[in-house]
Design a protein around this motif. Structure first.
Motif, PDB file in Angstrom:
ATOM      1  N   ASP A 144       0.813  -1.225   0.000  1.00 24.64           N
ATOM      2  CA  ASP A 144       0.000   0.000   0.000  1.00 24.64           C
ATOM      3  C   ASP A 144       0.847   1.275   0.000  1.00 24.64           C
ATOM      4  OD1 ASP A 144       1.081  -0.489   2.449  1.00 24.64           O
ATOM      5  OD2 ASP A 144      -0.684   0.123   3.590  1.00 24.64           O
ATOM      6  N   LEU A 145       1.868   1.329  -0.842  1.00 29.31           N
ATOM      7  CA  LEU A 145       2.741   2.496  -0.854  1.00 29.31           C
ATOM      8  C   LEU A 145       2.217   3.583  -1.784  1.00 29.31           C
ATOM      9  CD1 LEU A 145       6.184   0.691  -1.061  1.00 29.31           C
ATOM     10  CD2 LEU A 145       5.249   1.877   0.922  1.00 29.31           C
ATOM     11  N   PRO A 146       2.368   4.857  -1.394  1.00 31.46           N
ATOM     12  CA  PRO A 146       1.983   5.943  -2.302  1.00 31.46           C
ATOM     13  C   PRO A 146       2.994   6.036  -3.451  1.00 31.46           C
ATOM     14  CG  PRO A 146       3.052   6.835  -0.351  1.00 31.46           C
ATOM     15  CD  PRO A 146       2.903   5.360  -0.116  1.00 31.46           C
ATOM     16  N   PRO A 147       2.611   6.656  -4.578  1.00 30.70           N
ATOM     17  CA  PRO A 147       3.551   6.805  -5.683  1.00 30.70           C
ATOM     18  C   PRO A 147       4.563   7.922  -5.409  1.00 30.70           C
ATOM     19  CG  PRO A 147       1.455   7.805  -6.235  1.00 30.70           C
ATOM     20  CD  PRO A 147       1.286   7.173  -4.883  1.00 30.70           C
ATOM     21  N   ILE A 148       5.578   7.996  -6.274  1.00 27.35           N
ATOM     22  CA  ILE A 148       6.547   9.094  -6.239  1.00 27.35           C
ATOM     23  C   ILE A 148       6.519   9.769  -7.600  1.00 27.35           C
ATOM     24  CG2 ILE A 148       8.056   8.034  -4.503  1.00 27.35           C
ATOM     25  CD1 ILE A 148       9.946   7.208  -6.826  1.00 27.35           C
ATOM     26  N   LEU A 149       7.071  10.975  -7.683  1.00 27.40           N
ATOM     27  CA  LEU A 149       7.239  11.673  -8.948  1.00 27.40           C
ATOM     28  C   LEU A 149       8.690  11.468  -9.352  1.00 27.40           C
ATOM     29  CD1 LEU A 149       5.612  13.503 -10.895  1.00 27.40           C
ATOM     30  CD2 LEU A 149       6.647  15.465  -9.728  1.00 27.40           C
ATOM     31  N   ALA A 150       8.924  10.677 -10.421  1.00 22.98           N
ATOM     32  CA  ALA A 150      10.306  10.317 -10.749  1.00 22.98           C
ATOM     33  C   ALA A 150      10.450   9.894 -12.200  1.00 22.98           C
ATOM     34  CB  ALA A 150      10.768   9.179  -9.836  1.00 22.98           C
ATOM     35  N   ASP A 151      11.689   9.914 -12.664  1.00 16.93           N
ATOM     36  CA  ASP A 151      12.031   9.411 -13.986  1.00 16.93           C
ATOM     37  C   ASP A 151      12.324   7.917 -13.852  1.00 16.93           C
ATOM     38  OD1 ASP A 151      13.196  10.288 -16.875  1.00 16.93           O
ATOM     39  OD2 ASP A 151      14.434   8.724 -15.992  1.00 16.93           O
ATOM     40  N   ALA A 152      11.577   7.074 -14.570  1.00 15.39           N
ATOM     41  CA  ALA A 152      11.694   5.619 -14.424  1.00 15.39           C
ATOM     42  C   ALA A 152      13.106   5.124 -14.760  1.00 15.39           C
ATOM     43  CB  ALA A 152      10.674   4.921 -15.312  1.00 15.39           C
ATOM     44  N   ARG A 153      13.698   5.651 -15.840  1.00 17.56           N
ATOM     45  CA  ARG A 153      15.037   5.214 -16.248  1.00 17.56           C
ATOM     46  C   ARG A 153      16.072   5.555 -15.170  1.00 17.56           C
ATOM     47  NH1 ARG A 153      18.638   7.993 -18.673  1.00 17.56           N
ATOM     48  NH2 ARG A 153      20.448   6.964 -19.528  1.00 17.56           N
ATOM     49  N   ASN A 154      15.951   6.765 -14.613  1.00 22.36           N
ATOM     50  CA  ASN A 154      16.863   7.170 -13.535  1.00 22.36           C
ATOM     51  C   ASN A 154      16.729   6.269 -12.313  1.00 22.36           C
ATOM     52  OD1 ASN A 154      17.145  10.828 -13.722  1.00 22.36           O
ATOM     53  ND2 ASN A 154      17.903   9.243 -15.062  1.00 22.36           N
ATOM     54  N   MET A 155      15.476   5.954 -11.960  1.00 19.72           N
ATOM     55  CA  MET A 155      15.255   5.092 -10.792  1.00 19.72           C
ATOM     56  C   MET A 155      15.856   3.703 -11.017  1.00 19.72           C
ATOM     57  SD  MET A 155      13.770   6.692  -8.289  1.00 19.72           S
ATOM     58  CE  MET A 155      14.735   8.142  -8.699  1.00 19.72           C
ATOM     59  N   GLU A 156      15.697   3.173 -12.220  1.00 18.45           N
ATOM     60  CA  GLU A 156      16.273   1.856 -12.523  1.00 18.45           C
ATOM     61  C   GLU A 156      17.795   1.906 -12.453  1.00 18.45           C
ATOM     62  OE1 GLU A 156      14.489   0.516 -16.173  1.00 18.45           O
ATOM     63  OE2 GLU A 156      12.522   0.317 -15.219  1.00 18.45           O
ATOM     64  N   GLU A 157      18.391   2.991 -12.967  1.00 17.72           N
ATOM     65  CA  GLU A 157      19.851   3.134 -12.919  1.00 17.72           C
ATOM     66  C   GLU A 157      20.340   3.242 -11.482  1.00 17.72           C
ATOM     67  OE1 GLU A 157      23.427   5.715 -15.008  1.00 17.72           O
ATOM     68  OE2 GLU A 157      21.381   6.474 -15.138  1.00 17.72           O
ATOM     69  N   LEU A 158      19.627   4.025 -10.689  1.00 17.96           N
ATOM     70  CA  LEU A 158      19.976   4.215  -9.277  1.00 17.96           C
ATOM     71  C   LEU A 158      20.017   2.863  -8.550  1.00 17.96           C
ATOM     72  CD1 LEU A 158      18.111   6.804  -7.021  1.00 17.96           C
ATOM     73  CD2 LEU A 158      18.879   4.639  -6.164  1.00 17.96           C
ATOM     74  N   PHE A 159      18.929   2.097  -8.660  1.00 14.75           N
ATOM     75  CA  PHE A 159      18.861   0.846  -7.892  1.00 14.75           C
ATOM     76  C   PHE A 159      19.684  -0.281  -8.523  1.00 14.75           C
ATOM     77  CE2 PHE A 159      15.275   3.227  -6.172  1.00 14.75           C
ATOM     78  CZ  PHE A 159      15.627   3.169  -4.823  1.00 14.75           C
ATOM     79  N   THR A 160      19.890  -0.231  -9.829  1.00 16.54           N
ATOM     80  CA  THR A 160      20.800  -1.203 -10.453  1.00 16.54           C
ATOM     81  C   THR A 160      22.211  -1.006  -9.911  1.00 16.54           C
ATOM     82  OG1 THR A 160      19.478  -1.359 -12.470  1.00 16.54           O
ATOM     83  CG2 THR A 160      21.777  -2.009 -12.646  1.00 16.54           C
ATOM     84  N   ASN A 161      22.631   0.254  -9.782  1.00 14.79           N
ATOM     85  CA  ASN A 161      23.958   0.549  -9.226  1.00 14.79           C
ATOM     86  C   ASN A 161      24.088   0.040  -7.795  1.00 14.79           C
ATOM     87  OD1 ASN A 161      26.097   1.923 -10.709  1.00 14.79           O
ATOM     88  ND2 ASN A 161      24.593   3.529 -11.112  1.00 14.79           N
ATOM     89  N   LEU A 162      23.096   0.358  -6.957  1.00 14.06           N
ATOM     90  CA  LEU A 162      23.177  -0.036  -5.540  1.00 14.06           C
ATOM     91  C   LEU A 162      23.136  -1.554  -5.366  1.00 14.06           C
ATOM     92  CD1 LEU A 162      20.935   2.644  -3.765  1.00 14.06           C
ATOM     93  CD2 LEU A 162      23.436   2.531  -3.855  1.00 14.06           C
ATOM     94  N   ILE A 163      22.249  -2.229  -6.105  1.00 12.97           N
ATOM     95  CA  ILE A 163      22.138  -3.690  -5.973  1.00 12.97           C
ATOM     96  C   ILE A 163      23.371  -4.369  -6.548  1.00 12.97           C
ATOM     97  CG2 ILE A 163      20.809  -5.725  -6.653  1.00 12.97           C
ATOM     98  CD1 ILE A 163      18.291  -3.835  -6.650  1.00 12.97           C
ATOM     99  N   SER A 164      23.866  -3.859  -7.660  1.00 18.50           N
ATOM    100  CA  SER A 164      25.071  -4.409  -8.276  1.00 18.50           C
ATOM    101  C   SER A 164      26.257  -4.321  -7.310  1.00 18.50           C
ATOM    102  CB  SER A 164      25.374  -3.651  -9.567  1.00 18.50           C
ATOM    103  OG  SER A 164      26.553  -4.116 -10.152  1.00 18.50           O
ATOM    104  N   ASN A 165      26.425  -3.170  -6.663  1.00 16.57           N
ATOM    105  CA  ASN A 165      27.496  -3.015  -5.669  1.00 16.57           C
ATOM    106  C   ASN A 165      27.322  -4.002  -4.515  1.00 16.57           C
ATOM    107  OD1 ASN A 165      28.830  -0.993  -7.023  1.00 16.57           O
ATOM    108  ND2 ASN A 165      28.139   0.657  -5.686  1.00 16.57           N
ATOM    109  N   ALA A 166      26.086  -4.127  -4.038  1.00 21.42           N
ATOM    110  CA  ALA A 166      25.819  -5.034  -2.919  1.00 21.42           C
ATOM    111  C   ALA A 166      26.191  -6.470  -3.278  1.00 21.42           C
ATOM    112  CB  ALA A 166      24.349  -4.954  -2.502  1.00 21.42           C
TER     113      ALA A 166
END
Length: 197
Positions: A79-101
């Protein structure tokens, strides 16, 4: 087309291909950093469900984690509210963090990606059971070209720009990022992004 390639030449060609890929990664990362710093990075911020972005990214990174014998888990409430964001940027952000992890966790480790609601924000976290980061190095990890020096990470390839890109993306979305780490006990990155209420 040129005929049979001897084993030694095949090895040299493979090394050359890997070096060329590393240079391409560096060029693309430098272009991303330049766009973010100049404010010219193309963004199409739309109403977005962060949980869907995380599901896609975790699914994409699953085979990589599996090849390192690492458990990759996603914990998202429904039940999370949405955010205002660029989808490609969000994917890049979390791909970087998960890849590092994944890269900095030992075989048999675990990476947990989670998101929770925190008042006017959503807090997304990426936690690992990796080697951790010394306290003295934490203030520098978002600097361009900075890479944590550790004997166990020499084999990890990268440009040293991933976390600088992550920080730029977070800030361009009016959010913040922090990190908590303990040597030998893993690292957690927390990203706060404004929610649409």
């Amino acid at each position: 087309m040129a005929g049979e390639i001897p084993e030694k030449q095949k090895d040299l060609l493979n090394r050359s291909q890997n070096k060329i890929q590393s240079l391409l990664d560096l060029i693309n990362d430098l272009l991303d950093v330049g766009k973010i710093e100049s404010g010219h990075g193309f963004q199409q911020q739309v109403e977005l469900q962060l949980s869907e972005v995380l599901e896609r990214t975790v699914s994409l990174m699953g085979p990589r984690a599996e090849s390192h014998n690492i458990i990759l888990r996603l914990e998202v409430p429904g039940d999370l509210p949405p955010i205002l964001a660029d989808a490609r940027n969000m994917e890049e952000l979390f791909t970087n963090l998960i890849s590092n992890a994944v890269n900095y966790s030992p075989d048999g480790g675990e990476v947990v990606v989670a998101v929770v609601s925190r008042g006017e924000y959503l807090e997304a976290s990426v936690s690992d059971t990796g080697i951790g980061i010394e306290a003295g190095e934490l203030p520098k990890i978002f600097d361009k070209f900075y890479r944590v020096k550790h004997p166990k990470t020499r084999q990890v390839l990268g440009t040293g720009l991933g976390l600088a890109i992550v920080k730029g993306i977070v800030e361009s979305h009016r959010g913040s990022i922090d990190v908590e780490s303990k040597p030998g006990a893993g690292t957690t990155f927390r990203v706060l992004l404004p929610a649409i209420r």
